[in-house]
Design a protein around this motif. Structure first.
Motif, short mmCIF file in Angstrom:
data_model
loop_
_atom_site.label_atom_id
_atom_site.label_comp_id
_atom_site.label_asym_id
_atom_site.label_seq_id
_atom_site.Cartn_x
_atom_site.Cartn_y
_atom_site.Cartn_z
N LYS A 128 -9.46 -11.37 -3.40
CA LYS A 128 -10.45 -11.48 -2.98
C LYS A 128 -9.52 -9.44 -2.72
CE LYS A 128 -9.13 -11.46 1.22
NZ LYS A 128 -8.80 -10.47 2.93
N ASN A 129 -8.27 -9.46 -2.57
CA ASN A 129 -8.57 -8.29 -2.87
C ASN A 129 -8.11 -6.80 -3.71
OD1 ASN A 129 -7.59 -8.05 0.17
ND2 ASN A 129 -5.56 -9.59 -0.18
N ILE A 130 -8.45 -8.05 -4.30
CA ILE A 130 -9.33 -7.10 -6.11
C ILE A 130 -10.10 -6.67 -5.56
CG2 ILE A 130 -9.23 -6.61 -8.53
CD1 ILE A 130 -6.96 -8.91 -8.57
N ILE A 131 -10.99 -7.25 -5.33
CA ILE A 131 -12.96 -7.07 -4.54
C ILE A 131 -12.78 -6.02 -4.10
CG2 ILE A 131 -14.79 -7.77 -4.65
CD1 ILE A 131 -13.99 -9.96 -6.01
N GLU A 132 -12.97 -6.25 -2.88
CA GLU A 132 -12.18 -5.07 -1.48
C GLU A 132 -12.35 -3.91 -2.18
OE1 GLU A 132 -11.45 -7.83 1.88
OE2 GLU A 132 -12.37 -9.23 1.10
N VAL A 133 -11.08 -4.15 -2.13
CA VAL A 133 -10.50 -2.59 -2.72
C VAL A 133 -10.92 -1.55 -3.45
CG1 VAL A 133 -8.20 -0.91 -3.54
CG2 VAL A 133 -7.55 -3.35 -1.94
N LEU A 134 -11.29 -2.44 -4.56
CA LEU A 134 -12.33 -1.66 -6.08
C LEU A 134 -13.68 -1.25 -4.97
CD1 LEU A 134 -11.30 -3.47 -8.99
CD2 LEU A 134 -10.20 -1.20 -7.84
N ASN A 135 -13.91 -2.02 -4.53
CA ASN A 135 -15.80 -1.93 -4.27
C ASN A 135 -15.07 -0.64 -2.75
OD1 ASN A 135 -17.61 -3.17 -5.97
ND2 ASN A 135 -16.83 -5.07 -4.32
N LYS A 136 -14.32 -0.49 -1.77
CA LYS A 136 -13.86 0.54 -0.98
C LYS A 136 -13.95 1.86 -1.16
CE LYS A 136 -12.95 1.87 3.64
NZ LYS A 136 -14.23 1.32 4.64
N ALA A 137 -12.74 1.58 -2.83
CA ALA A 137 -12.92 2.74 -3.33
C ALA A 137 -14.08 3.48 -4.08
CB ALA A 137 -11.87 3.04 -4.64
N ASP A 152 -19.67 17.37 -9.17
CA ASP A 152 -20.44 18.09 -8.72
C ASP A 152 -18.81 18.84 -7.96
OD1 ASP A 152 -19.76 16.06 -6.47
OD2 ASP A 152 -21.53 16.00 -5.71
N GLY A 153 -18.09 18.52 -7.73
CA GLY A 153 -17.34 19.37 -7.13
C GLY A 153 -16.73 18.86 -5.99
N THR A 154 -16.75 17.85 -5.20
CA THR A 154 -16.46 17.23 -4.58
C THR A 154 -15.03 16.08 -4.35
OG1 THR A 154 -18.42 15.47 -4.24
CG2 THR A 154 -18.85 17.25 -3.19
N GLN A 155 -14.75 15.98 -3.40
CA GLN A 155 -13.42 15.22 -3.10
C GLN A 155 -14.22 13.64 -2.97
OE1 GLN A 155 -10.76 16.78 -0.68
NE2 GLN A 155 -10.01 18.40 -2.20
N GLY A 156 -13.02 12.79 -3.24
CA GLY A 156 -13.14 11.57 -3.11
C GLY A 156 -12.58 11.59 -1.07
N GLY A 157 -12.69 10.14 -0.93
CA GLY A 157 -12.25 9.85 0.29
C GLY A 157 -11.47 8.94 0.51
N MET A 158 -11.08 7.63 -0.38
CA MET A 158 -10.69 6.50 0.15
C MET A 158 -8.68 6.73 0.13
SD MET A 158 -10.55 3.58 -0.55
CE MET A 158 -9.22 1.74 -1.45
N GLN A 159 -8.01 8.06 -0.37
CA GLN A 159 -6.64 8.36 0.14
C GLN A 159 -7.05 8.82 1.47
OE1 GLN A 159 -8.75 10.69 -1.30
NE2 GLN A 159 -9.60 12.20 -0.47
N ASN A 160 -7.52 8.51 2.29
CA ASN A 160 -8.06 8.26 3.97
C ASN A 160 -7.54 6.76 4.37
OD1 ASN A 160 -8.30 11.00 4.22
ND2 ASN A 160 -10.23 10.52 3.92
N TYR A 161 -7.86 6.42 3.94
CA TYR A 161 -7.55 4.64 4.11
C TYR A 161 -6.76 3.76 3.79
CZ TYR A 161 -12.31 6.03 5.14
OH TYR A 161 -13.13 6.40 6.30
N TYR A 162 -5.75 4.53 2.59
CA TYR A 162 -4.18 3.73 1.99
C TYR A 162 -3.52 3.43 3.05
CZ TYR A 162 -5.07 6.77 -2.02
OH TYR A 162 -5.48 7.23 -3.45
N PHE A 163 -3.09 2.19 2.82
CA PHE A 163 -2.29 1.48 3.44
C PHE A 163 -0.73 1.37 3.26
CE2 PHE A 163 -5.90 -1.71 4.10
CZ PHE A 163 -6.28 -2.08 6.06
N VAL A 164 -0.14 1.64 2.16
CA VAL A 164 0.77 2.19 2.08
C VAL A 164 1.45 3.09 0.67
CG1 VAL A 164 1.97 -0.19 2.05
CG2 VAL A 164 0.63 0.45 -0.33
N TYR A 165 -0.05 3.84 0.11
CA TYR A 165 0.74 3.85 -1.12
C TYR A 165 1.19 5.66 -0.81
CZ TYR A 165 0.33 7.54 -5.03
OH TYR A 165 0.48 8.17 -6.70
#
Length: 171
Positions: A128-137, A152-165
């Protein structure tokens, strides 16, 4: 980085390939030298699945083929540690260090735990979490830790949702 632009940047130190179009260009910038550019003639292969580098890859985790049963078969009798297993591209492709850490944390699996010893609940949570984390990313446009940018030069936003990394234990 694969960047589409109308000009090259002033600092071209880590640019390894430039492809010119009529008005614009695309360039490949790889500071850490993790990337690869390869060319394959489509007449040489019946399908892209037959390209040697792709043929070695494991299952794509966001396809219908990545079922709980499929994951259980990969895990059965596998003595790899959980983090090594999740990041093994010959088993499941496309999971790197950051997302492996997040997936295992959410699944309550210690990175050093042998996957063959996981409980049924842990296996279900892992799937479940493999699918959920990758979809969220994907939804967040990936992670920008230091220098990742979209074409296009824009940044990603997944780093704002890390629990542990990248976090430290403050206790």
């Amino acid at each position: 980085q694969l960047i589409y632009s109308d000009k090259l940047p002033e600092n071209q130190k880590h640019i390894h390939l430039v492809i010119s179009f009529e008005k614009d260009l695309m360039y490949f910038k790889d500071v850490r030298r993790f990337g690869i550019i390869d060319y394959f003639d489509k007449l040489e292969y019946s399908s892209y699945h037959e390209i040697p580098a792709i043929k070695k890859l494991g299952i794509e985790p966001l396809t219908q083929d990545f079922t709980q049963d499929y994951l259980n078969k990969l895990i059965k009798d596998n003595t790899q540690k959980a983090k090594t297993f999740v990041m093994d591209n010959s088993k499941i492709c496309g999971i790197g260090n950051i997302y492996a850490s997040e997936i295992l944390f959410l699944s309550k699996i210690h990175p050093q735990q042998k996957v063959s010893l996981l409980t049924q609940t842990q296996k279900k949570d892992l799937h479940k979490n493999i699918i959920e984390v990758l979809n969220k990313a994907i939804e967040m446009g990936g992670s920008t830790i230091s220098d990742f940018l979209h074409i296009d030069g824009t940044q990603g936003g997944m780093q704002n949702y890390y629990f542990v990394y990248g976090k430290t234990n403050t206790n």
